[in-house]
Write a protein that holds these residues in place. Sequence first.
Motif, PDB file in Angstrom:
ATOM      1  N   GLU A 193       0.730  -1.222  -0.027  1.00 37.72           N
ATOM      2  CA  GLU A 193      -0.044   0.095   0.043  1.00 37.72           C
ATOM      3  C   GLU A 193       0.633   1.321  -0.223  1.00 37.72           C
ATOM      4  OE1 GLU A 193      -3.623   2.303   2.492  1.00 37.72           O
ATOM      5  OE2 GLU A 193      -2.599   0.273   3.241  1.00 37.72           O
ATOM      6  N   TYR A 194       0.534   2.315  -0.840  1.00 39.31           N
ATOM      7  CA  TYR A 194       1.060   3.542  -0.886  1.00 39.31           C
ATOM      8  C   TYR A 194       0.375   4.513   0.056  1.00 39.31           C
ATOM      9  CZ  TYR A 194       4.094   2.018  -4.945  1.00 39.31           C
ATOM     10  OH  TYR A 194       4.774   1.100  -5.777  1.00 39.31           O
ATOM     11  N   LYS A 195       0.736   4.968   1.083  1.00 41.52           N
ATOM     12  CA  LYS A 195       0.231   5.745   1.937  1.00 41.52           C
ATOM     13  C   LYS A 195       0.048   7.061   1.490  1.00 41.52           C
ATOM     14  CE  LYS A 195      -0.438   2.690   5.518  1.00 41.52           C
ATOM     15  NZ  LYS A 195      -1.899   2.357   5.948  1.00 41.52           N
ATOM     16  N   ASN A 196       1.122   7.795   0.915  1.00 39.57           N
ATOM     17  CA  ASN A 196       0.960   9.047   0.616  1.00 39.57           C
ATOM     18  C   ASN A 196       1.348   9.744  -0.830  1.00 39.57           C
ATOM     19  OD1 ASN A 196       0.267  10.361   3.302  1.00 39.57           O
ATOM     20  ND2 ASN A 196       2.307   9.385   3.780  1.00 39.57           N
ATOM     21  N   ALA A 197       2.572   8.843  -1.425  1.00 43.42           N
ATOM     22  CA  ALA A 197       3.123   9.495  -2.624  1.00 43.42           C
ATOM     23  C   ALA A 197       2.454   9.051  -3.635  1.00 43.42           C
ATOM     24  CB  ALA A 197       4.617   9.170  -2.663  1.00 43.42           C
ATOM     25  N   VAL A 198       1.848   7.995  -3.789  1.00 39.46           N
ATOM     26  CA  VAL A 198       1.168   7.566  -4.892  1.00 39.46           C
ATOM     27  C   VAL A 198      -0.215   7.166  -4.755  1.00 39.46           C
ATOM     28  CG1 VAL A 198       0.876   5.618  -6.602  1.00 39.46           C
ATOM     29  CG2 VAL A 198       3.139   6.485  -5.663  1.00 39.46           C
ATOM     30  N   LYS A 199      -1.041   7.845  -5.730  1.00 39.49           N
ATOM     31  CA  LYS A 199      -2.593   7.574  -5.661  1.00 39.49           C
ATOM     32  C   LYS A 199      -3.188   6.891  -6.887  1.00 39.49           C
ATOM     33  CE  LYS A 199      -3.355  12.152  -3.574  1.00 39.49           C
ATOM     34  NZ  LYS A 199      -4.162  13.389  -3.398  1.00 39.49           N
ATOM     35  N   GLU A 200      -2.452   6.718  -7.942  1.00 37.34           N
ATOM     36  CA  GLU A 200      -2.861   5.951  -8.958  1.00 37.34           C
ATOM     37  C   GLU A 200      -1.793   5.244  -9.572  1.00 37.34           C
ATOM     38  OE1 GLU A 200      -5.628   7.648 -12.025  1.00 37.34           O
ATOM     39  OE2 GLU A 200      -5.740   9.263 -10.602  1.00 37.34           O
ATOM     40  N   LEU A 201      -2.205   3.861 -10.123  1.00 38.74           N
ATOM     41  CA  LEU A 201      -1.449   2.847 -10.880  1.00 38.74           C
ATOM     42  C   LEU A 201      -2.288   2.660 -12.045  1.00 38.74           C
ATOM     43  CD1 LEU A 201      -0.220   2.368  -7.918  1.00 38.74           C
ATOM     44  CD2 LEU A 201       0.909   0.385  -9.033  1.00 38.74           C
ATOM     45  N   TYR A 202      -1.298   2.615 -13.350  1.00 33.03           N
ATOM     46  CA  TYR A 202      -2.169   2.148 -14.352  1.00 33.03           C
ATOM     47  C   TYR A 202      -1.676   0.714 -14.685  1.00 33.03           C
ATOM     48  CZ  TYR A 202      -4.321   1.168 -18.872  1.00 33.03           C
ATOM     49  OH  TYR A 202      -4.978   0.757 -19.953  1.00 33.03           O
ATOM     50  N   ASP A 203      -0.509   0.417 -14.656  1.00 35.56           N
ATOM     51  CA  ASP A 203      -0.212  -0.921 -14.910  1.00 35.56           C
ATOM     52  C   ASP A 203       1.097  -1.465 -14.008  1.00 35.56           C
ATOM     53  OD1 ASP A 203      -0.101  -3.291 -16.242  1.00 35.56           O
ATOM     54  OD2 ASP A 203       0.372  -2.418 -18.479  1.00 35.56           O
ATOM     55  N   VAL A 204       0.962  -3.026 -14.003  1.00 33.42           N
ATOM     56  CA  VAL A 204       2.071  -3.577 -13.266  1.00 33.42           C
ATOM     57  C   VAL A 204       2.818  -4.722 -14.005  1.00 33.42           C
ATOM     58  CG1 VAL A 204       2.479  -5.101 -11.319  1.00 33.42           C
ATOM     59  CG2 VAL A 204       0.358  -3.399 -11.330  1.00 33.42           C
ATOM     60  N   HIS A 205       4.048  -4.804 -14.039  1.00 30.63           N
ATOM     61  CA  HIS A 205       4.788  -5.697 -14.731  1.00 30.63           C
ATOM     62  C   HIS A 205       5.782  -6.383 -13.720  1.00 30.63           C
ATOM     63  CE1 HIS A 205       3.404  -5.452 -18.755  1.00 30.63           C
ATOM     64  NE2 HIS A 205       3.182  -4.033 -18.461  1.00 30.63           N
ATOM     65  N   ILE A 206       5.868  -7.599 -13.741  1.00 28.69           N
ATOM     66  CA  ILE A 206       6.902  -8.425 -13.188  1.00 28.69           C
ATOM     67  C   ILE A 206       8.142  -8.571 -14.040  1.00 28.69           C
ATOM     68  CG2 ILE A 206       7.465 -10.350 -12.016  1.00 28.69           C
ATOM     69  CD1 ILE A 206       5.419  -8.838 -10.428  1.00 28.69           C
ATOM     70  N   LEU A 207       9.277  -7.940 -13.527  1.00 26.00           N
ATOM     71  CA  LEU A 207      10.447  -8.301 -14.092  1.00 26.00           C
ATOM     72  C   LEU A 207      11.432  -9.353 -13.300  1.00 26.00           C
ATOM     73  CD1 LEU A 207      11.512  -4.606 -14.760  1.00 26.00           C
ATOM     74  CD2 LEU A 207      10.203  -6.116 -16.213  1.00 26.00           C
ATOM     75  N   PRO A 208      11.271 -10.751 -13.769  1.00 23.06           N
ATOM     76  CA  PRO A 208      11.929 -11.736 -12.715  1.00 23.06           C
ATOM     77  C   PRO A 208      13.553 -11.798 -12.963  1.00 23.06           C
ATOM     78  CG  PRO A 208      10.123 -12.841 -14.524  1.00 23.06           C
ATOM     79  CD  PRO A 208      10.456 -11.490 -14.610  1.00 23.06           C
ATOM     80  N   GLY A 209      13.869 -11.775 -11.711  1.00 23.18           N
ATOM     81  CA  GLY A 209      15.656 -11.678 -11.390  1.00 23.18           C
ATOM     82  C   GLY A 209      16.121 -10.448 -11.631  1.00 23.18           C
ATOM     83  N   VAL A 210      15.395  -9.184 -11.698  1.00 22.72           N
ATOM     84  CA  VAL A 210      15.844  -8.052 -12.081  1.00 22.72           C
ATOM     85  C   VAL A 210      15.906  -7.406 -10.433  1.00 22.72           C
ATOM     86  CG1 VAL A 210      15.645  -5.740 -13.111  1.00 22.72           C
ATOM     87  CG2 VAL A 210      15.174  -7.968 -14.321  1.00 22.72           C
ATOM     88  N   LEU A 211      17.053  -6.942 -10.164  1.00 25.91           N
ATOM     89  CA  LEU A 211      16.841  -6.445  -8.505  1.00 25.91           C
ATOM     90  C   LEU A 211      17.121  -5.040  -8.766  1.00 25.91           C
ATOM     91  CD1 LEU A 211      19.652  -9.120  -6.845  1.00 25.91           C
ATOM     92  CD2 LEU A 211      17.068  -9.194  -6.980  1.00 25.91           C
TER      93      LEU A 211
END
Length: 222
Positions: A193-211
């Motif tokens: 959960e974003y408490k303050n800085a972010v109010k909206e997300l449009y998309d989510v992508h997983i990047l396996p193995g990328v640190l």
Amino acid sequence: HDISYGKGGLWAVITQFSCIAQLDPRFSFLPKWKPNFITDITPGDRCHLNGMTLKDGIPKYVTALGKSDKPGGWRDNKLKGGILMDVETNEILLEGLAMPHSPRLVGDDIYYLQSADGELWKYNVPSKSNERICDVPGFARGMSFYQNFLFIGLSKIREDSKDFGKMPIASKNPIAGVAIVNLRTNRVEGLLEYKNAVKELYDVHILPGVLRPNILNTVNDF
């Protein structure tokens, strides 16, 4: 709206022009497909085409917020006019959806979000069955599948929005963040959960193995 790499490069949903397109060095975009109920590829956001998932590298299924051929026509029934379509056949697989977003093809199943209600659903292509999976605690857009988990983007509601302020999810104190759904249990088993800085997300992508992911740009040297 949705973008994805596949055959021929980057595919993109051009919502304002009600079509799917690819980028082209001569133009902003080169239209490749439009729903069969759209007569012309012109500005006007007629159906609010928004979501796309690929199969074998080309667009296969899309979501839109309404079946309309007039500019802004999707707004006439924005809470219950959404559709899920087959790009190849132009068949409408589902209609009457509550602001559908982010279709994702996993095997024979199309997972998609009914954002106005804050719900995750699954449509099975061979059986044509449609199943509600679970609630998620926000206006849901963006979804990525990884190791039997779905990572779902959540947004708060824009306080001054005429389109989104009266949705059912608006009364449930929606949060901004990422919900993690275990498809073995069909439950939300993790939540960022974003408490303050972010109010909206449009998309989510997983990047396996990328640190340490970075975004390439023309300003900083690497």
